[in-house]
Scaffold this motif. Sequence first.
Motif, PDB file in Angstrom:
ATOM      1  N   ARG A  37      -2.315  -2.050  -4.719  1.00 18.47           N
ATOM      2  CA  ARG A  37      -1.647  -0.574  -4.408  1.00 18.47           C
ATOM      3  C   ARG A  37      -0.204  -0.526  -5.001  1.00 18.47           C
ATOM      4  O   ARG A  37       0.174   0.333  -5.567  1.00 18.47           O
ATOM      5  N   PRO A  38       0.674  -1.573  -5.316  1.00 19.01           N
ATOM      6  CA  PRO A  38       1.827  -1.501  -5.891  1.00 19.01           C
ATOM      7  C   PRO A  38       1.745  -1.282  -7.301  1.00 19.01           C
ATOM      8  O   PRO A  38       2.636  -0.572  -7.735  1.00 19.01           O
ATOM      9  N   LEU A  93      -0.646   0.698  -8.457  1.00 19.83           N
ATOM     10  CA  LEU A  93      -1.177   2.051  -8.600  1.00 19.83           C
ATOM     11  C   LEU A  93       0.107   2.743  -8.272  1.00 19.83           C
ATOM     12  O   LEU A  93       0.371   3.912  -8.834  1.00 19.83           O
ATOM     13  N   ASP A  94       0.585   2.656  -7.483  1.00 25.64           N
ATOM     14  CA  ASP A  94       2.196   3.393  -6.947  1.00 25.64           C
ATOM     15  C   ASP A  94       2.940   3.310  -8.243  1.00 25.64           C
ATOM     16  O   ASP A  94       3.632   4.403  -8.346  1.00 25.64           O
ATOM     17  N   GLU A  95       3.157   2.277  -8.875  1.00 25.94           N
ATOM     18  CA  GLU A  95       3.910   2.262 -10.115  1.00 25.94           C
ATOM     19  C   GLU A  95       3.576   3.300 -11.161  1.00 25.94           C
ATOM     20  O   GLU A  95       4.297   3.777 -11.960  1.00 25.94           O
ATOM     21  N   ALA A  97       1.438   6.001 -10.696  1.00 25.17           N
ATOM     22  CA  ALA A  97       1.183   7.312 -10.405  1.00 25.17           C
ATOM     23  C   ALA A  97       2.382   8.162 -10.487  1.00 25.17           C
ATOM     24  O   ALA A  97       3.574   7.583 -10.334  1.00 25.17           O
ATOM     25  N   CYS A  98       2.164   9.572 -10.852  1.00 30.19           N
ATOM     26  CA  CYS A  98       3.522  10.426 -11.011  1.00 30.19           C
ATOM     27  C   CYS A  98       3.878  10.838  -9.633  1.00 30.19           C
ATOM     28  O   CYS A  98       3.269  11.020  -8.718  1.00 30.19           O
ATOM     29  N   GLU A 142      -6.114  -3.404  -1.331  1.00 27.73           N
ATOM     30  CA  GLU A 142      -4.785  -3.261  -1.053  1.00 27.73           C
ATOM     31  C   GLU A 142      -3.728  -4.085  -1.896  1.00 27.73           C
ATOM     32  O   GLU A 142      -2.481  -3.830  -1.840  1.00 27.73           O
TER      33      GLU A 142
END
Length: 108
Positions: free
Chosen positions: A100-101, A103-105, A107-108, A97
């Motif tokens: 997550r920031p 991975l979000d950055e 991800a397309c 967790e």
Amino acid sequence: MDESEALTTFAALAQSTRLDVFRLLVTAGSQGMLAGEIGERLGVKQNTMSANLAVLVRSGLVRNEREGRNIRYFADFDGIRALLGFLMEDCCGGRPELCRPVLDEIAC
């Protein structure tokens, strides 16, 4: 990906032209680009571009396909995933967790 492969990959990206080529191919996506198009776009001579593309192919970040007399280059997203996986392997001490920031950055 092991440490040796990661170091080869980082070395390939540690040069301005190669980094520019890699980023351009990521942007081109599944259509890729012909070697001549890449050179023209970046203002790089053919022999210099050829040498830089060879380094990127060996690094696993770029792949190529022959089209008659031309060669089309693509970002190798499997290689990119392997590098990101290596970097994130022990991410956040087993607390995904916290990652997550990041991975979000990416991800397309």
